[in-house]
Design a protein around this motif. Structure first.
Motif, PDB file in Angstrom:
ATOM      1  N   ALA A 223       0.704  -1.118   0.031  1.00  0.00           N
ATOM      2  CA  ALA A 223      -0.168   0.041   0.196  1.00  0.00           C
ATOM      3  C   ALA A 223       0.688   1.193  -0.076  1.00  0.00           C
ATOM      4  O   ALA A 223       0.618   2.368  -0.705  1.00  0.00           O
ATOM      5  N   ASP A 224       1.779   1.350   0.888  1.00  0.00           N
ATOM      6  CA  ASP A 224       2.799   2.467   0.800  1.00  0.00           C
ATOM      7  C   ASP A 224       3.650   2.504  -0.544  1.00  0.00           C
ATOM      8  O   ASP A 224       3.738   3.608  -0.850  1.00  0.00           O
ATOM      9  N   LEU A 225       3.925   1.725  -1.051  1.00  0.00           N
ATOM     10  CA  LEU A 225       4.908   1.570  -2.381  1.00  0.00           C
ATOM     11  C   LEU A 225       4.007   2.067  -3.467  1.00  0.00           C
ATOM     12  O   LEU A 225       4.427   2.658  -4.355  1.00  0.00           O
ATOM     13  N   PHE A 226       2.782   1.742  -3.671  1.00  0.00           N
ATOM     14  CA  PHE A 226       1.849   2.047  -4.622  1.00  0.00           C
ATOM     15  C   PHE A 226       1.077   3.416  -4.256  1.00  0.00           C
ATOM     16  O   PHE A 226       0.067   3.912  -4.989  1.00  0.00           O
ATOM     17  N   ASN A 227       1.011   3.975  -3.239  1.00  0.00           N
ATOM     18  CA  ASN A 227       0.361   4.944  -2.588  1.00  0.00           C
ATOM     19  C   ASN A 227      -1.132   4.896  -2.639  1.00  0.00           C
ATOM     20  O   ASN A 227      -1.890   5.744  -3.196  1.00  0.00           O
ATOM     21  N   ILE A 228      -1.599   3.698  -2.032  1.00  0.00           N
ATOM     22  CA  ILE A 228      -3.091   3.538  -2.207  1.00  0.00           C
ATOM     23  C   ILE A 228      -3.484   3.046  -0.472  1.00  0.00           C
ATOM     24  O   ILE A 228      -4.615   2.731  -0.398  1.00  0.00           O
ATOM     25  N   ASP A 229      -2.767   3.637   0.396  1.00  0.00           N
ATOM     26  CA  ASP A 229      -2.706   3.476   1.759  1.00  0.00           C
ATOM     27  C   ASP A 229      -4.365   4.018   2.083  1.00  0.00           C
ATOM     28  O   ASP A 229      -5.278   3.459   2.770  1.00  0.00           O
ATOM     29  N   GLY A 230      -4.584   5.003   1.618  1.00  0.00           N
ATOM     30  CA  GLY A 230      -5.906   5.519   1.961  1.00  0.00           C
ATOM     31  C   GLY A 230      -7.189   5.261   1.492  1.00  0.00           C
ATOM     32  O   GLY A 230      -8.332   5.287   1.861  1.00  0.00           O
ATOM     33  N   ASN A 231      -7.019   4.331   0.207  1.00  0.00           N
ATOM     34  CA  ASN A 231      -8.063   3.926  -0.534  1.00  0.00           C
ATOM     35  C   ASN A 231      -7.797   2.336  -1.107  1.00  0.00           C
ATOM     36  O   ASN A 231      -7.964   2.084  -2.176  1.00  0.00           O
ATOM     37  N   ARG A 232      -7.418   1.329   0.059  1.00  0.00           N
ATOM     38  CA  ARG A 232      -7.213   0.090  -0.364  1.00  0.00           C
ATOM     39  C   ARG A 232      -8.495  -0.510  -0.861  1.00  0.00           C
ATOM     40  O   ARG A 232      -8.106  -1.610  -1.759  1.00  0.00           O
ATOM     41  N   GLN A 233      -9.508  -0.473  -0.532  1.00  0.00           N
ATOM     42  CA  GLN A 233     -10.704  -0.955  -0.994  1.00  0.00           C
ATOM     43  C   GLN A 233     -11.044  -0.991  -2.395  1.00  0.00           C
ATOM     44  O   GLN A 233     -11.437  -1.944  -3.036  1.00  0.00           O
ATOM     45  N   ASP A 234     -10.730   0.126  -3.063  1.00  0.00           N
ATOM     46  CA  ASP A 234     -10.777   0.204  -4.331  1.00  0.00           C
ATOM     47  C   ASP A 234      -9.535  -0.244  -5.276  1.00  0.00           C
ATOM     48  O   ASP A 234      -9.558  -0.476  -6.313  1.00  0.00           O
ATOM     49  N   ASN A 235      -8.231  -0.500  -4.572  1.00  0.00           N
ATOM     50  CA  ASN A 235      -7.004  -0.413  -5.259  1.00  0.00           C
ATOM     51  C   ASN A 235      -6.316  -1.832  -4.786  1.00  0.00           C
ATOM     52  O   ASN A 235      -5.436  -2.056  -5.353  1.00  0.00           O
ATOM     53  N   LEU A 236      -7.004  -2.508  -3.969  1.00  0.00           N
ATOM     54  CA  LEU A 236      -6.171  -3.581  -3.773  1.00  0.00           C
ATOM     55  C   LEU A 236      -7.439  -4.999  -3.584  1.00  0.00           C
ATOM     56  O   LEU A 236      -8.342  -4.782  -2.702  1.00  0.00           O
ATOM     57  N   THR A 237      -6.927  -5.954  -3.974  1.00  0.00           N
ATOM     58  CA  THR A 237      -7.708  -7.228  -3.913  1.00  0.00           C
ATOM     59  C   THR A 237      -7.132  -8.429  -3.124  1.00  0.00           C
ATOM     60  O   THR A 237      -6.053  -8.738  -3.559  1.00  0.00           O
ATOM     61  N   LYS A 238      -7.762  -8.867  -2.083  1.00  0.00           N
ATOM     62  CA  LYS A 238      -7.339 -10.442  -1.682  1.00  0.00           C
ATOM     63  C   LYS A 238      -7.694 -11.450  -2.354  1.00  0.00           C
ATOM     64  O   LYS A 238      -8.964 -11.672  -2.300  1.00  0.00           O
TER      65      LYS A 238
END
Length: 330
Positions: free
Chosen positions: A252-267
């Motif tokens: 999340a830090d490396l892709f700068n998505i820490d504030g919006n993981r729900q829309d930018n990261l899938t488990k």
């Protein structure tokens, strides 16, 4: 609800997910029904053994209802099974896969095309930045081998010659969405991500970014995360939830998505040897269908192609002037 929770929700949960999956399939078919919609081109990038090929096979299963692996999965091998820039039109779904459901095959005609790039190590070898740049711009032919790309980059003398050696525009191969595939069991590949970021930060003469598409992180092998408090239950394959969160936080830090993981990261969990591919798993299908819908809804190709202009109505012919016999010479 996480993938893990959905997998253990019992029969009632499976029934609810199956209903939701049918709805998702219908929504995807509706998105495909507009033939003015451009097909999304999705590039998979990640380390060797991250699970890119298994992801493709699981997406195909969600769309067809049949597990017929087409992308060779490496099962965590240290060497990539994918050797070239593979291209999977319709997410790899072929007409023969739906021979008994021709209607569905036609309805998913505009699902994304997936480009699978060979797995890499966490090293930025010479020429990788230029290779990624050319692929994202659509200047590398599908099925070009990674070895050829590297050799072509190394043997040329300067940047201009490097670009001319490889650059051949393929308009239908320009990337609109990037999926960075990361295993839950591996540390974040900081060097590889840094190389990708350099490509994504490039701008044109007007100062505008050359790549304006979406970048999405997919955390694979989520079924290997131990969600129990008892560490004695862990096997050599399993990782603790705390260790997983450390890796997710780094991504999340490396892709700068820490504030919006729900829309930018899938488990993500794939069909695999560990998870019986012969038995339907609504939770896995659900993640796959949601990912496809997200790409089609939020990708840069979601804008419709301009409609063909209607042909102009022909102008009525002007009437010929009446013949004036008064000036006729006798």
């Amino acid at each position: 609800m996480s993938v893990h929770d959905r997998q253990h929700a019992g029969s009632d949960g499976e029934i609810n997910l199956s209903v939701e999956n049918r709805k998702l399939l219908t929504e995807i078919e509706n998105l495909c029904s507009n033939t003015r919609r451009k097909v999304e081109n999705v590039l998979l990038i990640g380390k060797v053994g991250a699970g890119k090929s298994s992801l493709i096979n699981s997406v195909r299963k969600a769309l067809t209802g049949q597990y017929i692996p087409k992308a060779p999965a490496g099962k965590g091998s240290s060497s990539s099974k994918t050797k070239a820039l593979e291209r999977f039109e319709r997410c790899g779904v072929e007409e023969d896969d739906l021979i008994h459901d021709r209607d569905r095959y036609m309805k998913i005609s505009h699902v994304p095309t997936i480009f699978d790039f060979p797995g890499l190590g966490d090293t930025e070898f010479e020429g990788l930045e230029e290779i990624l740049d050319l692929i994202i711009k659509g200047d590398v032919a599908p099925y070009t081998s990674l070895r050829y790309l590297i050799e072509s980059q190394n043997k040329t003398k300067n940047d201009h010659e490097k670009e001319c050696e490889l650059k051949q525009p393929y308009p239908n191969s320009k990337i609109s969405t990037i999926l960075f595939v990361q295993s839950c069991r591996e540390s974040a590949p900081k060097n590889l991500i840094s190389c990708l970021q350099k490509v994504l930060d490039k701008s044109g003469p007007d100062g505008k970014l050359l790549y304006t598409g979406k970048v999405h992180v997919v955390m694979t092998k989520f079924d290997l995360v131990n969600h129990q408090d008892n560490s004695d239950d862990e096997t050599t394959e399993m990782i603790s939830e705390d260790n997983y969160m450390d890796i997710e936080n780094d991504m999340a830090d490396l892709f700068n998505i820490d504030g919006n993981r729900q829309d930018n990261l899938t488990k993500w969990t794939s069909y695999s040897d560990r998870l019986d591919a012969e038995r339907d798993n609504p939770a896995v299908d659900n993640s796959a269908l949601k990912l496809i819908k997200m790409i089609m809804t939020h990708g840069t190709q979601a804008e419709l192609m301009p409609a063909k202009p209607m042909p102009a109505k022909p102008m009525p012919a002007k009437p010929m002037p009446a013949k004036d016999d008064s000036c006729q010479i006798l």
